[in-house]
Design a protein around this motif. Structure first.
Motif, PDB file in Angstrom:
ATOM      1  N   ARG A  33      38.371  45.908  43.982  1.00  0.00           N
ATOM      2  CA  ARG A  33      38.637  45.840  45.420  1.00  0.00           C
ATOM      3  C   ARG A  33      39.963  46.520  45.757  1.00  0.00           C
ATOM      4  O   ARG A  33      40.043  47.311  46.703  1.00  0.00           O
ATOM      5  N   ALA A  34      40.991  46.235  44.956  1.00  0.00           N
ATOM      6  CA  ALA A  34      42.306  46.830  45.210  1.00  0.00           C
ATOM      7  C   ALA A  34      42.264  48.347  45.034  1.00  0.00           C
ATOM      8  O   ALA A  34      42.847  49.096  45.819  1.00  0.00           O
ATOM      9  N   SER A  52      40.558  40.525  55.034  1.00  0.00           N
ATOM     10  CA  SER A  52      40.543  40.657  53.569  1.00  0.00           C
ATOM     11  C   SER A  52      41.290  41.918  53.137  1.00  0.00           C
ATOM     12  O   SER A  52      42.029  41.916  52.144  1.00  0.00           O
ATOM     13  N   VAL A  57      44.650  42.450  50.662  1.00  0.00           N
ATOM     14  CA  VAL A  57      44.739  43.399  49.542  1.00  0.00           C
ATOM     15  C   VAL A  57      45.938  44.324  49.738  1.00  0.00           C
ATOM     16  O   VAL A  57      46.694  44.605  48.795  1.00  0.00           O
ATOM     17  N   ASP A  74      49.065  42.644  48.762  1.00  0.00           N
ATOM     18  CA  ASP A  74      49.219  42.607  47.299  1.00  0.00           C
ATOM     19  C   ASP A  74      49.712  43.958  46.771  1.00  0.00           C
ATOM     20  O   ASP A  74      50.582  44.017  45.892  1.00  0.00           O
TER      21      ASP A  74
END
Length: 347
Positions: free
Chosen positions: A12-13, A48, A52, A55
Motif C-alpha cells: 500500500r505504501a 486511508s 499512509v 507514515d
C-alpha cells in the motif's frame, strides 16, 4: 537520513508513494490525498491515503509545504524512487532522430557537440552539458601579431576552420623580421600535423640543426609550441546550452533558487569537475539536490553519462541539469541515447 529499503515498505505504501512521486514530477505541485484516490486505482479512501502519507512523511520520504495540504517527495524520497521504482521511458523515434540530426550537421567537432547539447536541452527541457578533453587541432597555418613590448599574439588556424589564440612572451631582441620568419617556418613545416606531432618534428629539426631559423625565432618556436601543447592537453571543453529553459513557470515562483542556479552554472570549472566524477562509472549518474555540494543551494539535479569509444576509452561526459522535479524516467534514457550518439561522433 538514509531512506528505508524499498522492500521494507508495504504494498500500500509503495503504491501511494509511486503515484504521488509521478504526479509531483508531472505537475511540480504538492499532491493531495484526493488526487491520489482519483487516479490510483488502489481502492483506498482519502483518509486511508492520508494515513499512509503521514507514515511516509515520518520516514523522511515526503514533506508537507506550509502553503499546501498536499505532500511532495523529499530528496531522500526522490532517490528511493529513482533507484528502486522508476520505469524508464525510451526516447521516441522522433526524439532519437532529432538528436542524431543535430549531431550530424557537420562542421568543427565543437560545433557538433554544441548542437548535440542544444538538442538534448530542447528535448529534456533542461540545460544540456557536454564535457570532452580538448582535442588537438590539426595545423593549417600559424601567425604572430605583435602586441607591443615583449609579447605577441600567436594565432593557430586548424584544418577544420577553428581559430585559437595565445599570448606568448617574445625572446629578448626579437624583431618583426624574426617574428615573420618564425610564422612562415611553422606554417610551411607543420601544416597537416597535430600539435603533438608538430612539437616532435620541431624538436627533431632543431636537434639536427635543419631548422632555418635565427636564434630568436628558434626560441619563440620552441616556447610557443610548448605553451600551446601543454594548455591544449589540460583544458577540457565544457559546453552548456539551454540555460534559459531552467526559468519555467514553476521556477518563476522561486526566483532566488533560479538565480542561484544560474550563478552556479557560471562556475564552469566546478561543473567540469562534477561531470568528470561520472567518468569512472558504467551507468548513468544521478545527483539529486544536496547530494552534490555544487548545486545544494539551488536544489537542482544533474544526470550524467560517460561517453565511451568502441575500444572502451572514456572520451567525454554528457548530461543535463534541471530542477529536482524533472522527469527522470524520460530524461535518463535520453541522456543514455545522447551518450551513444556522441560515442559515434567522437570515435
Amino acid at each position: 537520513m538514509n531512506s528505508p529499503p524499498i522492500h521494507e515498505l508495504t504494498d500500500r505504501a509503495r503504491g501511494v508513494f509511486r503515484i504521488l512521486v509521478e504526479s509531483y514530477l508531472d505537475s511540480g505541485a504538492p499532491v493531495g490525498s484526493r488526487t491520489i484516490s482519483r487516479i490510483s486505482g488502489l481502492n483506498l479512501s482519502p483518509a486511508s491515503i492520508r494515513n499512509v502519507m503521514q507514515d511516509l512523511e515520518e520516514l523522511g520520504l515526503l514533506a508537507a509545504p506550509h502553503t499546501s495540504a498536499g505532500r511532495m517527495p523529499t530528496e531522500i524520497g526522490l532517490r528511493l524512487f529513482v533507484d528502486g521504482m522508476m520505469q524508464a521511458n525510451e526516447p521516441s523515434a522522433e526524439e532519437r532522430a532529432a538528436i542524431e540530426a543535430r549531431a550530424g550537421e557537420g562542421g568543427p567537432i565543437e560545433e557538433a557537440l554544441a548542437n548535440t547539447a542544444s538538442a538534448l536541452s530542447g528535448l529534456s527541457a533542461c540545460a544540456g552539458m557536454v564535457l570532452v578533453p580538448k582535442r588537438e587541432p590539426v595545423v593549417r597555418q600559424f601567425g604572430f601579431a605583435p602586441l607591443g613590448g615583449d609579447r605577441a599574439l600567436a594565432v593557430l588556424v586548424g584544418t577544420d576552420g577553428s581559430i585559437e589564440n595565445r599570448v606568448v612572451d617574445l625572446p629578448a631582441g626579437m624583431d618583426p623580421a624574426s617574428l615573420q620568419q618564425a610564422a612562415n617556418y611553422l606554417s610551411a613545416t607543420l601544416s597537416g600535423l597535430t600539435l603533438g606531432e608538430a612539437r616532435a618534428r620541431i624538436d627533431r629539426e632543431i636537434r639536427a640543426e635543419r631548422a632555418a631559423l635565427d636564434s630568436a625565432a628558434r626560441t619563440l618556436v620552441e616556447r610557443g609550441l610548448a605553451l600551446w601543447s601543454e594548455d591544449s592537453g589540460h583544458r577540457p571543453v565544457l559546453i552548456v546550452r539551454g540555460q534559459a529553459r531552467l526559468i519555467d513557470t514553476a521556477a518563476a515562483e522561486d526566483l532566488d533558487r533560479v538565480r542561484q542556479l544560474l550563478d552556479e552554472l557560471e562556475g564552469k570549472e566546478e561543473i567540469a569537475r562534477l561531470l568528470d566524477s561520472a567518468r569512472d562509472g558504467e551507468a548513468t549518474r544521478i545527483f539529486i539536490g544536496s547530494e552534490n555540494k555544487l548545486f545544494a543551494l539551488s536544489g537542482s539535479s544533474v544526470i550524467a553519462k560517460p561517453v565511451r569509444a568502441l575500444d572502451g576509452r572514456v572520451v567525454g561526459v554528457v548530461g543535463v541539469i534541471g530542477p529536482t522535479r524533472l522527469n527522470y524516467a524520460r530524461v535518463v534514457p535520453m541522456v543514455d541515447f545522447t551518450a551513444a550518439t556522441m560515442a559515434r561522433l567522437l570515435g
